[in-house]
Design a protein around this motif. Structure first.
Motif, PDB file in Angstrom:
ATOM      1  N   GLU A 117       0.838  -1.206   0.000  1.00  0.00           N
ATOM      2  CA  GLU A 117       0.000   0.000   0.000  1.00  0.00           C
ATOM      3  C   GLU A 117       0.875   1.260   0.000  1.00  0.00           C
ATOM      4  N   TYR A 118       1.937   1.215   0.809  1.00  0.00           N
ATOM      5  CA  TYR A 118       2.849   2.362   0.863  1.00  0.00           C
ATOM      6  C   TYR A 118       3.551   2.574  -0.481  1.00  0.00           C
ATOM      7  N   VAL A 119       3.935   1.503  -1.127  1.00  0.00           N
ATOM      8  CA  VAL A 119       4.599   1.601  -2.431  1.00  0.00           C
ATOM      9  C   VAL A 119       3.648   2.199  -3.458  1.00  0.00           C
ATOM     10  N   ARG A 120       2.394   1.732  -3.453  1.00  0.00           N
ATOM     11  CA  ARG A 120       1.402   2.276  -4.394  1.00  0.00           C
ATOM     12  C   ARG A 120       1.153   3.760  -4.127  1.00  0.00           C
ATOM     13  N   GLU A 121       1.075   4.120  -2.856  1.00  0.00           N
ATOM     14  CA  GLU A 121       0.879   5.530  -2.511  1.00  0.00           C
ATOM     15  C   GLU A 121       2.070   6.368  -2.961  1.00  0.00           C
ATOM     16  N   ALA A 122       3.275   5.837  -2.806  1.00  0.00           N
ATOM     17  CA  ALA A 122       4.477   6.554  -3.229  1.00  0.00           C
ATOM     18  C   ALA A 122       4.493   6.738  -4.741  1.00  0.00           C
ATOM     19  N   ILE A 123       4.098   5.721  -5.472  1.00  0.00           N
ATOM     20  CA  ILE A 123       4.041   5.813  -6.935  1.00  0.00           C
ATOM     21  C   ILE A 123       3.003   6.846  -7.357  1.00  0.00           C
ATOM     22  N   LYS A 124       1.852   6.833  -6.693  1.00  0.00           N
ATOM     23  CA  LYS A 124       0.794   7.804  -6.995  1.00  0.00           C
ATOM     24  C   LYS A 124       1.276   9.227  -6.730  1.00  0.00           C
ATOM     25  N   ASN A 125       1.944   9.437  -5.598  1.00  0.00           N
ATOM     26  CA  ASN A 125       2.472  10.760  -5.262  1.00  0.00           C
ATOM     27  C   ASN A 125       3.532  11.209  -6.255  1.00  0.00           C
ATOM     28  N   GLN A 126       4.353  10.283  -6.703  1.00  0.00           N
ATOM     29  CA  GLN A 126       5.400  10.603  -7.670  1.00  0.00           C
ATOM     30  C   GLN A 126       4.790  11.029  -9.001  1.00  0.00           C
ATOM     31  N   LYS A 127       3.744  10.350  -9.418  1.00  0.00           N
ATOM     32  CA  LYS A 127       3.082  10.695 -10.682  1.00  0.00           C
ATOM     33  C   LYS A 127       2.388  12.049 -10.596  1.00  0.00           C
ATOM     34  N   GLN A 128       1.917  12.410  -9.397  1.00  0.00           N
ATOM     35  CA  GLN A 128       1.252  13.700  -9.205  1.00  0.00           C
ATOM     36  C   GLN A 128       2.248  14.807  -8.881  1.00  0.00           C
ATOM     37  N   VAL A 129       3.528  14.482  -8.899  1.00  0.00           N
ATOM     38  CA  VAL A 129       4.624  15.405  -8.631  1.00  0.00           C
ATOM     39  C   VAL A 129       4.450  16.073  -7.257  1.00  0.00           C
ATOM     40  N   LYS A 130       4.100  15.286  -6.276  1.00  0.00           N
ATOM     41  CA  LYS A 130       4.012  15.785  -4.910  1.00  0.00           C
ATOM     42  C   LYS A 130       5.387  15.683  -4.276  1.00  0.00           C
ATOM     43  N   ALA A 131       5.715  16.675  -3.499  1.00  0.00           N
ATOM     44  CA  ALA A 131       7.017  16.679  -2.836  1.00  0.00           C
ATOM     45  C   ALA A 131       6.830  17.037  -1.367  1.00  0.00           C
ATOM     46  N   ILE A 132       7.678  16.497  -0.559  1.00  0.00           N
ATOM     47  CA  ILE A 132       7.660  16.807   0.868  1.00  0.00           C
ATOM     48  C   ILE A 132       8.572  18.002   1.090  1.00  0.00           C
ATOM     49  N   LYS A 133       8.028  19.034   1.686  1.00  0.00           N
ATOM     50  CA  LYS A 133       8.817  20.229   1.965  1.00  0.00           C
ATOM     51  C   LYS A 133       9.303  20.164   3.411  1.00  0.00           C
ATOM     52  N   PRO A 134      10.603  20.296   3.619  1.00  0.00           N
ATOM     53  CA  PRO A 134      11.112  20.254   4.992  1.00  0.00           C
ATOM     54  C   PRO A 134      10.665  21.487   5.772  1.00  0.00           C
ATOM     55  N   ALA A 135      10.482  21.288   7.051  1.00  0.00           N
ATOM     56  CA  ALA A 135      10.098  22.408   7.917  1.00  0.00           C
ATOM     57  C   ALA A 135      11.277  23.365   8.062  1.00  0.00           C
ATOM     58  N   VAL A 136      10.997  24.641   8.016  1.00  0.00           N
ATOM     59  CA  VAL A 136      12.034  25.655   8.132  1.00  0.00           C
ATOM     60  C   VAL A 136      12.177  26.030   9.600  1.00  0.00           C
ATOM     61  N   LYS A 137      13.402  25.889  10.113  1.00  0.00           N
ATOM     62  CA  LYS A 137      13.665  26.236  11.505  1.00  0.00           C
ATOM     63  C   LYS A 137      13.933  27.728  11.620  1.00  0.00           C
ATOM     64  N   LYS A 138      13.383  28.326  12.660  1.00  0.00           N
ATOM     65  CA  LYS A 138      13.614  29.742  12.912  1.00  0.00           C
ATOM     66  C   LYS A 138      14.978  29.886  13.577  1.00  0.00           C
ATOM     67  N   LEU A 139      15.750  30.811  13.090  1.00  0.00           N
ATOM     68  CA  LEU A 139      17.083  31.054  13.629  1.00  0.00           C
ATOM     69  C   LEU A 139      16.981  31.910  14.886  1.00  0.00           C
ATOM     70  N   ASP A 140      17.508  31.402  15.994  1.00  0.00           N
ATOM     71  CA  ASP A 140      17.514  32.144  17.253  1.00  0.00           C
ATOM     72  C   ASP A 140      18.810  32.923  17.360  1.00  0.00           C
ATOM     73  N   ILE A 141      18.712  34.241  17.266  1.00  0.00           N
ATOM     74  CA  ILE A 141      19.886  35.103  17.354  1.00  0.00           C
ATOM     75  C   ILE A 141      19.861  35.808  18.694  1.00  0.00           C
ATOM     76  N   ILE A 142      20.948  35.688  19.441  1.00  0.00           N
ATOM     77  CA  ILE A 142      21.026  36.334  20.747  1.00  0.00           C
ATOM     78  C   ILE A 142      21.224  37.836  20.571  1.00  0.00           C
ATOM     79  N   ALA A 143      20.998  38.571  21.637  1.00  0.00           N
ATOM     80  CA  ALA A 143      21.033  40.039  21.577  1.00  0.00           C
ATOM     81  C   ALA A 143      22.397  40.570  21.145  1.00  0.00           C
ATOM     82  N   GLU A 144      23.479  39.987  21.640  1.00  0.00           N
ATOM     83  CA  GLU A 144      24.821  40.473  21.306  1.00  0.00           C
ATOM     84  C   GLU A 144      25.114  40.322  19.814  1.00  0.00           C
TER      85      GLU A 144
END
Length: 93
Positions: A5-32
């Motif tokens: 089932e996972y393989v079929r879902e992966a093939i379906k997602n690939q054909k629909q050109v779906k991509a997983i976008k990584p979460a963007v981490k917020k950069l913590d900059i100290i006051a100095e």
């Protein structure tokens, strides 16, 4: 069966050109660091040219110091490396 089932879902997602976008981490900059970047526009430009990973390395290293004097010392030591565009740990690569 579950794997199939996972393989079929992966093939379906690939054909629909779906991509997983990584979460963007917020950069913590100290006051100095923020104050130093605001005071020197050349240094700010050099910081912005660094990759997000290298920016995080510098911010983490400077922010890991407990005392303000130590953070300022770390800031001064990092400045030449920082401006050259190298990462904090690039010398070990």
């Amino acid at each position: 069966m579950l794997v199939l089932e996972y393989v079929r879902e992966a093939i379906k997602n690939q054909k629909q050109v779906k991509a997983i976008k990584p979460a963007v981490k917020k950069l913590d900059i100290i006051a100095e660091l923020a104050a130093a970047l605001a005071a020197d526009s050349g240094w700010k430009k050099a910081f912005e040219k660094l990759s997000p990973g290298k920016q995080q390395e510098y911010a983490g290293f400077i922010g890991s110091a407990k005392q303000e004097a130590t953070r300022l010392s770390c800031l001064g030591k990092c400045k030449p490396i920082f401006i050259s565009g190298a990462g904090l740990n690039d010398k070990y690569k």
